[in-house]
Design a protein around this motif. Structure first.
Motif, PDB file in Angstrom:
ATOM      1  N   SER A  34     -63.558  -5.229 -17.385  1.00 61.45           N
ATOM      2  CA  SER A  34     -64.993  -5.420 -17.254  1.00 61.45           C
ATOM      3  C   SER A  34     -65.388  -6.799 -17.747  1.00 61.45           C
ATOM      4  N   MET A  35     -64.800  -7.208 -18.867  1.00 63.75           N
ATOM      5  CA  MET A  35     -65.127  -8.513 -19.440  1.00 63.75           C
ATOM      6  C   MET A  35     -64.703  -9.636 -18.500  1.00 63.75           C
ATOM      7  N   MET A  36     -63.601  -9.433 -17.785  1.00 64.86           N
ATOM      8  CA  MET A  36     -63.133 -10.470 -16.867  1.00 64.86           C
ATOM      9  C   MET A  36     -63.793 -10.331 -15.498  1.00 64.86           C
ATOM     10  N   ALA A  37     -64.727  -9.386 -15.374  1.00 68.24           N
ATOM     11  CA  ALA A  37     -65.435  -9.147 -14.117  1.00 68.24           C
ATOM     12  C   ALA A  37     -64.462  -8.748 -13.015  1.00 68.24           C
ATOM     13  N   LEU A  38     -63.413  -8.010 -13.384  1.00 65.73           N
ATOM     14  CA  LEU A  38     -62.446  -7.544 -12.389  1.00 65.73           C
ATOM     15  C   LEU A  38     -62.748  -6.098 -12.026  1.00 65.73           C
ATOM     16  N   PRO A  39     -62.411  -5.682 -10.817  1.00 67.50           N
ATOM     17  CA  PRO A  39     -62.700  -4.310 -10.402  1.00 67.50           C
ATOM     18  C   PRO A  39     -61.800  -3.321 -11.131  1.00 67.50           C
ATOM     19  N   PRO A  40     -62.223  -2.036 -11.208  1.00 63.89           N
ATOM     20  CA  PRO A  40     -61.436  -1.010 -11.911  1.00 63.89           C
ATOM     21  C   PRO A  40     -60.007  -0.906 -11.402  1.00 63.89           C
ATOM     22  N   LEU A  73     -68.636 -17.126 -31.454  1.00 66.26           N
ATOM     23  CA  LEU A  73     -67.478 -16.241 -31.306  1.00 66.26           C
ATOM     24  C   LEU A  73     -67.394 -15.254 -32.463  1.00 66.26           C
ATOM     25  N   THR A  74     -67.593 -15.740 -33.682  1.00 64.55           N
ATOM     26  CA  THR A  74     -67.419 -14.854 -34.831  1.00 64.55           C
ATOM     27  C   THR A  74     -68.612 -13.927 -35.032  1.00 64.55           C
ATOM     28  N   ARG A  75     -69.729 -14.205 -34.353  1.00 64.01           N
ATOM     29  CA  ARG A  75     -70.886 -13.295 -34.432  1.00 64.01           C
ATOM     30  C   ARG A  75     -70.991 -12.463 -33.152  1.00 64.01           C
ATOM     31  N   SER A  76     -69.877 -12.348 -32.438  1.00 69.89           N
ATOM     32  CA  SER A  76     -69.936 -11.718 -31.123  1.00 69.89           C
ATOM     33  C   SER A  76     -70.354 -10.256 -31.242  1.00 69.89           C
ATOM     34  N   HIS A  77     -70.892  -9.730 -30.130  1.00 67.21           N
ATOM     35  CA  HIS A  77     -71.494  -8.411 -30.203  1.00 67.21           C
ATOM     36  C   HIS A  77     -70.525  -7.282 -29.913  1.00 67.21           C
ATOM     37  N   ALA A  78     -69.295  -7.582 -29.567  1.00 66.72           N
ATOM     38  CA  ALA A  78     -68.311  -6.517 -29.364  1.00 66.72           C
ATOM     39  C   ALA A  78     -67.114  -6.815 -30.246  1.00 66.72           C
ATOM     40  N   PRO A  79     -67.342  -6.828 -31.580  1.00 69.55           N
ATOM     41  CA  PRO A  79     -66.272  -7.298 -32.465  1.00 69.55           C
ATOM     42  C   PRO A  79     -64.997  -6.495 -32.348  1.00 69.55           C
ATOM     43  N   ALA A  80     -65.090  -5.186 -32.034  1.00 72.90           N
ATOM     44  CA  ALA A  80     -63.870  -4.395 -31.960  1.00 72.90           C
ATOM     45  C   ALA A  80     -62.944  -4.949 -30.873  1.00 72.90           C
ATOM     46  N   GLU A  82     -63.239  -7.921 -29.330  1.00 66.20           N
ATOM     47  CA  GLU A  82     -62.919  -9.338 -29.481  1.00 66.20           C
ATOM     48  C   GLU A  82     -61.979  -9.575 -30.656  1.00 66.20           C
ATOM     49  N   ASP A  83     -62.102  -8.777 -31.694  1.00 61.69           N
ATOM     50  CA  ASP A  83     -61.126  -8.865 -32.781  1.00 61.69           C
ATOM     51  C   ASP A  83     -59.730  -8.573 -32.252  1.00 61.69           C
ATOM     52  N   LEU A  84     -59.660  -7.544 -31.384  1.00 54.18           N
ATOM     53  CA  LEU A  84     -58.361  -7.191 -30.835  1.00 54.18           C
ATOM     54  C   LEU A  84     -57.775  -8.353 -30.065  1.00 54.18           C
ATOM     55  N   PRO A 203     -69.936 -15.536 -26.225  1.00 57.13           N
ATOM     56  CA  PRO A 203     -68.639 -15.192 -26.838  1.00 57.13           C
ATOM     57  C   PRO A 203     -67.733 -14.379 -25.933  1.00 57.13           C
ATOM     58  N   MET A 204     -68.322 -13.436 -25.174  1.00 54.03           N
ATOM     59  CA  MET A 204     -67.475 -12.615 -24.297  1.00 54.03           C
ATOM     60  C   MET A 204     -66.818 -13.458 -23.204  1.00 54.03           C
ATOM     61  N   VAL A 205     -67.404 -14.587 -22.878  1.00 53.25           N
ATOM     62  CA  VAL A 205     -66.787 -15.446 -21.867  1.00 53.25           C
ATOM     63  C   VAL A 205     -65.570 -16.153 -22.472  1.00 53.25           C
ATOM     64  N   ILE A 206     -65.691 -16.571 -23.726  1.00 52.93           N
ATOM     65  CA  ILE A 206     -64.534 -17.199 -24.393  1.00 52.93           C
ATOM     66  C   ILE A 206     -63.366 -16.209 -24.428  1.00 52.93           C
TER      67      ILE A 206
END
Ligand code: FSX
Length: 369
Positions: A34-40, A73-80, A82-84, A203-206
């Motif tokens: 989803s983050m990479m805008a790729l289909p399922p 990046l460090t304040r990103s909204h999906a830390p779980a 993005e941390d991974l 951040p999700m784009v990075i």
């Protein structure tokens, strides 16, 4: 952050070491798609690729910038998630985040370069005083930004320029450009360079770009400005929820008039959305809470080249909007779409995926795998 004990583990093994269950792994793959805008349909491919891939070494260089990109990046909204992703890379050098200092920090950079020659990624934020500038304008460990950049990229696999400063020169390059600031792409000619522009970038784009590299071992499809098409393929104007008001000719004329209160189009207040390509309208900011236009402010165009010098932020665009903004970009860059020799997914596939981005459930994934 530096995990030198497990450099040869696959990403799948590393994920399990982080306590991720099979179900959690599938969720991770779905979120990554989803983050990479790729289909399922790409999720099984991602799962198989991540199982086998090895952790890449990443060297992050910061030059003339405000640290907003790292803050983003460090304040990103999906830390779980993005941390991974950040745990899946071996972030061997980052001025702001590393514990090491002085000679130990520089040694870490040199060791990572030597151990991973030809295979490491370099991420750069900030612009660089060019080779003809005073080398003392900006230094790291007593050496000029230019010297450090060129030394570090020499044996890199690819370079990711994060933020508009690194991608296009940004604020440090604004007239009169006192330091002779240049972008990464101005200076690095013999490596693939991908630009993740924005001041700061989403951040999700990075992490989306990193996820793409981790999964497929190459960089994603790029636009004419070397930005990933999946995130920069459409203009702010094309995806803006205020677009219907633009189409009906309903514009806010001041920040406190009736039109502003009713959420009408901000074009006449200087919105640069029609000439700006970024994913703010779809990915939004601050945990998906809002984004500048939803907060009532025109888009500044911060992901475009020379946005600081493109005139007042509050003057309407001078280009008559008789065409779609896609046509504007085509006119601006001659319609060229370049892949920098690193892309393989077809533009059409990416555009279709962007247009048709759909959620996928874990149950659907388990059926597919
Ligand atoms: Fe530039 Fe980034 Fe704007 Fe700041 O590192 S893109 S001034 S948000 O910090 O480089």
């Amino acid at each position: 952050m530096i995990d030198r004990k497990t450099p040869n583990k696959t990403l799948g093994e590393s994920l399990r070491d982080h306590g991720l269950s099979r179900r959690g792994f599938l969720k991770f793959c779905a979120a990554t798609a989803s983050m990479m805008a790729l289909p399922p349909g790409m999720v099984p491919v991602i799962a198989a690729a991540l199982e086998q891939a090895r952790r890449p070494s990443v060297i992050w260089l910061s030059f003339q910038e405000c640290t907003g990109c790292t803050e983003s990046l460090t304040r990103s909204h999906a830390p779980a998630l993005e941390d991974l992703i950040l745990n899946l890379i071996s972030l061997d050098y980052h001025h702001t985040l590393q514990a090491a200092a002085g000679d130990a920090a520089e040694d870490a950079r040199l060791q990572a370069m030597e151990a991973n020659t030809g295979q490491y990624l370099v991420i750069v934020d900030g612009s660089i005083p060019g080779p003809d500038s005073n080398p003392g304008f900006s230094t790291v460990a007593g050496r000029s930004n230019y010297e450090i950049l060129m030394e570090t990229v020499e044996h890199a696999a690819a370079v990711i320029a994060v933020g508009t400063c690194a991608a296009f020169g940004g604020l440090p390059q604004a007239s009169p450009n006192p330091t002779g600031a240049m972008s990464v792409m101005d200076l690095v000619k013999d490596k693939p360079v991908i630009n993740v522009s924005g001041c700061p970038p989403i951040p999700m784009v990075i992490t989306g770009v990193l996820a793409h590299y981790l999964t497929f071992g190459r960089l994603p499809e790029l636009d004419a400005y070397h930005r990933p098409l999946a995130f920069y393929g459409q203009s702010i104007h094309d995806r803006c929820y205020r677009r219907p008001f633009y189409d009906k000719g309903k514009f806010a004329e001041t920040f406190d008039d009736e039109g502003a209160k009713l959420g009408w189009c901000l074009y006449r207040l200087g919105c640069k959305g029609p000439s700006t390509y970024n994913a703010c309208a779809t990915m939004r900011w601050n945990g998906g809470v809002s984004w500048p236009i939803e907060s009532g402010h025109p888009c500044l165009g911060c992901s475009e080249p020379s946005f600081w010098d493109a005139g007042s932020f509050y003057q309407p665009l001078s280009v008559p909007l008789t065409a779609t903004s896609g046509d504007l970009l085509t006119a601006a860059v001659g319609g060229a779409v370049v892949g920098a020799g690193v892309a393989t997914l077809a533009n059409k596939q990416i555009k279709t995926a962007v247009a048709n981005r759909q959620p996928v459930t874990v149950e659907e994934l388990e059926e597919k795998l």
